[in-house]
Design a protein around this motif. Structure first.
Motif, PDB file in Angstrom:
ATOM      1  N   LEU A 179       0.841  -1.208   0.000  1.00  0.00           N
ATOM      2  CA  LEU A 179       0.000   0.000   0.000  1.00  0.00           C
ATOM      3  C   LEU A 179       0.876   1.258   0.000  1.00  0.00           C
ATOM      4  CD1 LEU A 179      -2.850  -0.978   2.538  1.00  0.00           C
ATOM      5  CD2 LEU A 179      -2.921  -1.018   0.043  1.00  0.00           C
ATOM      6  N   ALA A 180       1.935   1.229   0.822  1.00  0.00           N
ATOM      7  CA  ALA A 180       2.818   2.400   0.911  1.00  0.00           C
ATOM      8  C   ALA A 180       3.515   2.641  -0.435  1.00  0.00           C
ATOM      9  CB  ALA A 180       3.852   2.185   2.022  1.00  0.00           C
ATOM     10  N   ALA A 181       3.981   1.555  -1.088  1.00  0.00           N
ATOM     11  CA  ALA A 181       4.685   1.707  -2.371  1.00  0.00           C
ATOM     12  C   ALA A 181       3.737   2.246  -3.441  1.00  0.00           C
ATOM     13  CB  ALA A 181       5.258   0.357  -2.810  1.00  0.00           C
ATOM     14  N   PHE A 182       2.522   1.722  -3.470  1.00  0.00           N
ATOM     15  CA  PHE A 182       1.546   2.140  -4.489  1.00  0.00           C
ATOM     16  C   PHE A 182       1.190   3.620  -4.306  1.00  0.00           C
ATOM     17  CE2 PHE A 182      -2.554   2.388  -6.608  1.00  0.00           C
ATOM     18  CZ  PHE A 182      -2.356   1.617  -7.737  1.00  0.00           C
ATOM     19  N   GLU A 183       0.994   4.014  -3.050  1.00  0.00           N
ATOM     20  CA  GLU A 183       0.636   5.410  -2.778  1.00  0.00           C
ATOM     21  C   GLU A 183       1.795   6.347  -3.130  1.00  0.00           C
ATOM     22  OE1 GLU A 183      -0.521   4.993   1.317  1.00  0.00           O
ATOM     23  OE2 GLU A 183      -2.405   3.983   0.753  1.00  0.00           O
ATOM     24  N   GLU A 184       3.007   5.944  -2.758  1.00  0.00           N
ATOM     25  CA  GLU A 184       4.165   6.786  -3.038  1.00  0.00           C
ATOM     26  C   GLU A 184       4.404   6.925  -4.543  1.00  0.00           C
ATOM     27  OE1 GLU A 184       5.706   8.747  -1.177  1.00  0.00           O
ATOM     28  OE2 GLU A 184       7.404   9.280  -2.489  1.00  0.00           O
ATOM     29  N   GLU A 185       4.212   5.836  -5.281  1.00  0.00           N
ATOM     30  CA  GLU A 185       4.393   5.895  -6.746  1.00  0.00           C
ATOM     31  C   GLU A 185       3.361   6.830  -7.382  1.00  0.00           C
ATOM     32  OE1 GLU A 185       4.437   1.860  -8.216  1.00  0.00           O
ATOM     33  OE2 GLU A 185       6.218   1.403  -7.031  1.00  0.00           O
ATOM     34  N   THR A 186       2.136   6.787  -6.885  1.00  0.00           N
ATOM     35  CA  THR A 186       1.110   7.693  -7.423  1.00  0.00           C
ATOM     36  C   THR A 186       1.479   9.142  -7.098  1.00  0.00           C
ATOM     37  OG1 THR A 186      -0.527   5.959  -7.026  1.00  0.00           O
ATOM     38  CG2 THR A 186      -1.378   8.143  -7.519  1.00  0.00           C
ATOM     39  N   HIS A 187       1.958   9.375  -5.869  1.00  0.00           N
ATOM     40  CA  HIS A 187       2.374  10.739  -5.490  1.00  0.00           C
ATOM     41  C   HIS A 187       3.514  11.212  -6.401  1.00  0.00           C
ATOM     42  CE1 HIS A 187       3.707  14.169  -3.223  1.00  0.00           C
ATOM     43  NE2 HIS A 187       4.866  13.593  -2.917  1.00  0.00           N
ATOM     44  N   GLN A 188       4.482  10.318  -6.647  1.00  0.00           N
ATOM     45  CA  GLN A 188       5.610  10.699  -7.503  1.00  0.00           C
ATOM     46  C   GLN A 188       5.145  11.013  -8.924  1.00  0.00           C
ATOM     47  OE1 GLN A 188       8.512  11.518  -6.569  1.00  0.00           O
ATOM     48  NE2 GLN A 188       8.229  10.871  -4.456  1.00  0.00           N
ATOM     49  N   ALA A 189       4.164  10.240  -9.418  1.00  0.00           N
ATOM     50  CA  ALA A 189       3.641  10.502 -10.769  1.00  0.00           C
ATOM     51  C   ALA A 189       2.963  11.876 -10.807  1.00  0.00           C
ATOM     52  CB  ALA A 189       2.639   9.416 -11.172  1.00  0.00           C
ATOM     53  N   ILE A 190       2.268  12.234  -9.729  1.00  0.00           N
ATOM     54  CA  ILE A 190       1.592  13.537  -9.663  1.00  0.00           C
ATOM     55  C   ILE A 190       2.614  14.670  -9.635  1.00  0.00           C
ATOM     56  CG2 ILE A 190       0.213  15.001  -8.100  1.00  0.00           C
ATOM     57  CD1 ILE A 190      -1.384  12.392  -7.403  1.00  0.00           C
ATOM     58  N   VAL A 191       3.669  14.466  -8.830  1.00  0.00           N
ATOM     59  CA  VAL A 191       4.697  15.513  -8.701  1.00  0.00           C
ATOM     60  C   VAL A 191       5.480  15.637 -10.011  1.00  0.00           C
ATOM     61  CG1 VAL A 191       6.827  16.154  -7.486  1.00  0.00           C
ATOM     62  CG2 VAL A 191       4.877  15.214  -6.205  1.00  0.00           C
TER      63      VAL A 191
END
Ligand code: SF4
Ligand code: ZN
Length: 375
Positions: free
Chosen positions: A30-42
């Motif tokens: 869950l943490a990896a998926f959320e962080e990857e989505t955040h990185q894609a947004i940034v």
């Protein structure tokens, strides 16, 4: 005994990530998926502080995960967004009514404002009624064109600066495949990036889950216990996209990176710079973005309203020219455009709702003359 999580080493692994092959526990996934989505947004600079973002909410897994993630990441990383849910009701009994119920449940839990725009309100035609006229094929052509406008109209009504959609990496790979197979240079050129881009519509769109694998979205929804609707649309089996999806699944079975590879190809594709692309203008009838005098939705509606539902699809230029010039069509020509056989009763009109008035950004106007038929 399951292997330990390859990230934390403490908990037993609960899954093997389809994207990376790593064995992870629930919390680390869950943490990896959320962080990857955040990185894609940034990395994609998808949002600016203070923006109002309409999340296209269908009730399915992708948009449910997207809405959950955007709310969570907005709080965690202080994006400063005003998030809204925007749904389109195509009027498909047994499918959209059930999926909209899932959106309403999500709305109650999340507290996000929800707005629903319907094809019946906007166009005077539900998809079920269109399908009754058209038969089993080509329904998605109508539905796709109408949905694009419906989302734009809804977003403008809600004062949104941007639309976020739940398209994932598999959707993008299928789209690249379909555009190749159809030779649709225009759509290939518009690209498959995360966004934001003006694209064909009026409100910029972005796809925060564009790099997320469908299988991982399902896993994320499962591990978060998200409530979504998962039945397929009744018209989907006839859709061309289904064939692209089947081909992609076969490719993926022999080469697991096929999904990412195709998306990458779509991004890296370069087309000859001297290719002439259609100029972007506005529809003479409804004011929506169009590269012809009438936008695609108005052309499709013209066919429906005339009882010739295939007028706007396929290669019927000669027949369209005849109609524009006021020449009568033969019975055979009318049949080719999908007119009902003689003696068949006409469909009852569905009442058009509040939105299709001239006060709205794109109120439909009546035909003013033959020049409006120049499509
Ligand atoms: Fe519309 Fe086709 Fe999707 Fe059904 S499958 S919702 S008809 S685009
Ligand atoms: Zn139009």
């Amino acid at each position: 005994m399951p292997a330990p999580c390859s990230a934390c080493g403490a908990s037993p692994a609960a899954l093997r990530r389809p994207k990376t092959g790593h064995a992870l526990c629930r919390a680390c996934f869950l943490a990896a998926f959320e962080e990857e989505t955040h990185q894609a947004i940034v990395a994609g600079r998808l949002f600016r502080p203070g923006e109002t973002v309409a999340i296209g909410a269908s009730g399915g897994k992708d948009s449910t995960v997207l809405a959950h993630l955007l709310q969570l990441l907005d709080q965690r990383h202080s994006y400063g967004l005003h998030l809204l849910l925007l749904s389109v009701d195509e009027g498909i009994a047994g499918y959209r009514d059930a999926s909209l119920a899932a959106v309403r449940r999500h709305q109650r839990r999340s507290g996000l404002p929800l707005h629903v725009v319907s094809y019946r309100q906007l166009y005077g035609w539900s998809m079920d009624r269109i399908a009754r006229h058209l038969g089993p094929r080509n329904n998605c052509t109508f539905c796709g064109v109408f949905r694009r406008q419906a989302l734009d109209r809804g977003a403008l009504l809600m004062g949104a600066d941007k639309i976020a959609t739940g398209h994932n990496a598999d959707d993008v790979a299928e789209t690249v495949l379909m555009n190749f197979l159809r030779g649709d240079v225009g759509r290939l050129r518009r690209g498959v990036g995360t966004g934001p881009a003006g694209g064909e519509g009026a409100v910029p769109r972005c796809k925060p889950l564009r790099h997320a694998y469908e299988k991982e979205i399902v896993l994320y929804a499962y591990f978060q216990g998200l409530d979504y609707f998962s039945t397929e649309c009744v018209y989907a089996p006839q859709a061309y996209r289904g064939y692209a999806r089947a081909l992609l699944k076969e490719l993926e079975a022999v080469r697991p990176s096929a999904v990412a590879d195709l998306g990458h190809s779509g991004e890296r594709l370069s087309l000859r710079s001297d290719l002439r692309m259609p100029a972007r203008g506005t529809c003479q009838r409804c004011g929506y973005v169009a590269s012809q005098p009438l936008c695609k939705a108005c052309v499709l509606l013209e066919g429906l309203d005339r009882g010739l539902p295939k007028l706007g699809i396929g290669k019927h230029r000669r027949l369209r020219d005849k109609l524009r010039d006021g020449e009568p069509l033969t019975q055979e020509e009318r049949r080719r455009l999908g007119a009902p056989a003689e003696g068949e009763p006409p469909e009852e009109q569905e009442p058009r709702g509040e939105l299709g008035t001239d006060e709205e950004p794109w109120g439909r106007r009546e035909l003013r003359g033959p020049q409006d038929l120049d499509f």
